[in-house]
Design a protein around this motif. Structure first.
Motif, PDB file in Angstrom:
ATOM      1  N   LEU A 184       0.828  -1.200   0.000  1.00 38.53           N
ATOM      2  CA  LEU A 184       0.000   0.000   0.000  1.00 38.53           C
ATOM      3  C   LEU A 184       0.867   1.256   0.000  1.00 38.53           C
ATOM      4  O   LEU A 184       0.634   2.191  -0.784  1.00 38.53           O
ATOM      5  CB  LEU A 184      -0.921  -0.005   1.224  1.00 38.53           C
ATOM      6  CG  LEU A 184      -1.971   1.102   1.284  1.00 38.53           C
ATOM      7  CD1 LEU A 184      -2.881   1.059   0.078  1.00 38.53           C
ATOM      8  CD2 LEU A 184      -2.789   0.968   2.572  1.00 38.53           C
ATOM      9  N   PHE A 185       1.885   1.304   0.858  1.00 38.85           N
ATOM     10  CA  PHE A 185       2.772   2.464   0.914  1.00 38.85           C
ATOM     11  C   PHE A 185       3.484   2.672  -0.417  1.00 38.85           C
ATOM     12  O   PHE A 185       3.588   3.792  -0.922  1.00 38.85           O
ATOM     13  CB  PHE A 185       3.812   2.294   2.023  1.00 38.85           C
ATOM     14  CG  PHE A 185       3.236   2.411   3.412  1.00 38.85           C
ATOM     15  CD1 PHE A 185       2.002   2.979   3.620  1.00 38.85           C
ATOM     16  CD2 PHE A 185       3.945   1.949   4.518  1.00 38.85           C
ATOM     17  CE1 PHE A 185       1.460   3.094   4.901  1.00 38.85           C
ATOM     18  CE2 PHE A 185       3.426   2.052   5.787  1.00 38.85           C
ATOM     19  CZ  PHE A 185       2.184   2.621   5.985  1.00 38.85           C
ATOM     20  N   PHE A 186       4.000   1.565  -0.981  1.00 39.39           N
ATOM     21  CA  PHE A 186       4.750   1.685  -2.228  1.00 39.39           C
ATOM     22  C   PHE A 186       3.848   2.167  -3.364  1.00 39.39           C
ATOM     23  O   PHE A 186       4.232   3.033  -4.153  1.00 39.39           O
ATOM     24  CB  PHE A 186       5.384   0.338  -2.588  1.00 39.39           C
ATOM     25  CG  PHE A 186       6.367   0.426  -3.726  1.00 39.39           C
ATOM     26  CD1 PHE A 186       7.647   0.920  -3.521  1.00 39.39           C
ATOM     27  CD2 PHE A 186       6.009   0.024  -5.006  1.00 39.39           C
ATOM     28  CE1 PHE A 186       8.557   1.010  -4.565  1.00 39.39           C
ATOM     29  CE2 PHE A 186       6.911   0.114  -6.056  1.00 39.39           C
ATOM     30  CZ  PHE A 186       8.192   0.606  -5.832  1.00 39.39           C
ATOM     31  N   LEU A 187       2.637   1.624  -3.444  1.00 38.99           N
ATOM     32  CA  LEU A 187       1.709   2.031  -4.496  1.00 38.99           C
ATOM     33  C   LEU A 187       1.296   3.492  -4.333  1.00 38.99           C
ATOM     34  O   LEU A 187       1.200   4.235  -5.313  1.00 38.99           O
ATOM     35  CB  LEU A 187       0.480   1.124  -4.487  1.00 38.99           C
ATOM     36  CG  LEU A 187       0.707  -0.328  -4.902  1.00 38.99           C
ATOM     37  CD1 LEU A 187      -0.545  -1.147  -4.660  1.00 38.99           C
ATOM     38  CD2 LEU A 187       1.140  -0.420  -6.354  1.00 38.99           C
ATOM     39  N   GLN A 188       1.050   3.907  -3.098  1.00 40.33           N
ATOM     40  CA  GLN A 188       0.666   5.301  -2.857  1.00 40.33           C
ATOM     41  C   GLN A 188       1.808   6.262  -3.184  1.00 40.33           C
ATOM     42  O   GLN A 188       1.572   7.393  -3.608  1.00 40.33           O
ATOM     43  CB  GLN A 188       0.229   5.476  -1.404  1.00 40.33           C
ATOM     44  CG  GLN A 188      -1.134   4.891  -1.093  1.00 40.33           C
ATOM     45  CD  GLN A 188      -1.569   5.171   0.332  1.00 40.33           C
ATOM     46  OE1 GLN A 188      -0.748   5.273   1.240  1.00 40.33           O
ATOM     47  NE2 GLN A 188      -2.870   5.287   0.546  1.00 40.33           N
TER      48      GLN A 188
END
Length: 300
Positions: A234-238
C-alpha cells in the motif's frame, strides 16, 4: 514539495518493510515448525482481503475488472504466474537459505527483464544494459560462491529458489501493466493476492498445516502479513502518486539492504568480502537502470 517528501518516505518505508518481513520470516522458519506454503497462503489471503477492503472504503472500482471476461482471465493468469509465483519462490528461497541472499538474488529481475525485452524486440541491449547484465552475473557468482569458485556458499536449493524468485519478480513487473493502467493498482494487487492465495491454499491444502505457535510467534506472523505485505504494498503504491516510478525503483534497493543488515544483526548471517562485493554489484544494477532511464527522459 511536501507531497513529494511524503512520497519519498512511503517509497522508502515500503521496501524496508518488505526486507524486514523477510528477516522475520526467516526467524519463524528457524525457530518454529511453520510451513512455507501455509505462511505464503495466509500472507496473500489476509493482505488481499485487506487491500480490497481498503479499495472499497476509498471507493476504488474494485469490481470493474470482473465486468470484462478477457481482463478477468488476465487477472487470474497474473495471480498465478506473477503474484503467487513471486511470493512462493521468495519465501522458499528464505526457508532454504536466508532472507538476505533471497532479497539480493530477487534483485536480478531487472537483468531478466533486459534479456527478455532484447529477445522480444530482436535488438541488442544498450551499453548500460550490457554492463548491468555483466555486473549481475559477476555479483551472483560472488554471492553464491563467496570467492570459492569450486564450491557454493549457499545450498543449491536456496540458489535455485532465489533465481526463480528473480524470474517471478520479472513476470510480476511485466505481466500486469495493462491491467494496472486500466483498473488501478489497488484492485489488481488486492485481487491477485486474494486469488493467488486461494490457489496456493487449495493446491497445498495449507489448512491441514496449521501450526502450533507461541504468542510472540503469532506476533511475527502478524508482522509478516500486515506490515510486511499489506502495508508495504500500500505504501509503495501510494508513493507512485507523487514520485516517479524510476525513483521508486531505486528506493526499492532498501529491501535487500534492510534484509541484509537485519539478518546480520539478529540472525547471525554473515558475508565475506566477496559476498559484499557481489551484493553491491547486483543492487547496483538498479542504479544503472535509473541512470539510463533518467538520460532517456532528458534526451529531446
Amino acid at each position: 514539495m511536501q507531497k513529494k517528501t511524503v512520497g519519498l518516505i512511503l517509497a522508502s518505508v515500503g521496501p524496508f518493510l518488505w526486507g524486514s518481513s523477510g528477516t522475520v520470516a526467516q526467524h519463524l522458519f528457524e525457530t518454529t515448525s511453520i510451513e512455507t506454503m501455509w505462511l505464503v497462503s495466509l500472507r496473500m489471503l489476509v493482505s488481499g482481503t485487506l487491500l480490497i477492503g481498503y479499495g472499497l472504503v476509498t471507493r476504488a472500482p474494485v469490481f470493474e475488472v470482473f465486468h470484462h471476461p478477457r481482463a478477468t482471465v488476465k487477472l487470474v493468469a497474473f495471480s498465478l504466474l506473477g503474484m503467487a509465483s513471486v511470493q512462493l519462490t521468495y519465501f522458499m528461497a528464505i526457508s532454504t537459505g536466508n532472507a538476505a541472499t533471497a532479497a539480493i538474488l530477487q534483485f536480478l529481475s531487472p537483468v531478466i527483464i533486459i534479456i527478455y525485452l532484447s529477445i522480444l524486440s530482436f535488438s541488442w541491449p544498450s551499453k548500460i544494459d550490457v554492463i548491468s547484465v555483466i555486473s549481475a552475473i559477476l555479483g551472483t557468482i560472488l554471492i553464491v560462491t563467496e570467492g570459492h569458485l569450486n564450491s557454493l556458499a549457499l545450498p543449491v536449493a536456496a540458489v535455485v529458489w532465489g533465481l526463480l524468485a528473480a524470474v517471478g519478480a520479472a513476470v510480476y513487473t511485466l505481466m500486469p501493466q495493462q491491467l494496472l493502467k486500466r483498473y488501478g493498482a489497488i484492485p489488481i494487487v488486492g485481487w491477485s493476492m486474494l486469488i493467488g492465495g486461494l490457489m496456493v491454499c487449495v493446491a497445498t491444502r495449507a489448512w491441514q498445516h496449521w501450526p502450533q505457535l507461541s504468542g510472540p510467534a503469532w506476533l511475527e506472523v502478524g508482522f509478516v502479513v500486515i506490515f510486511g505485505t499489506m502495508l508495504a504494498y500500500l505504501f509503495f503504491l501510494q508513493s507512485l502518486e507523487s514520485v516517479l516510478p524510476t525513483t521508486a525503483s531505486v528506493l526499492g534497493a532498501i529491501e535487500p539492504l534492510a534484509a541484509t543488515i537485519l539478518s546480520v544483526l539478529f540472525l547471525n548471517v554473515s558475508f565475506n568480502g566477496y559476498g559484499i562485493i557481489g551484493a553491491i554489484l547486483i543492487v547496483g544494477v538498479t542504479f544503472l537502470q535509473f541512470i539510463s532511464a533518467r538520460d532517456a527522459m532528458m534526451t529531446p
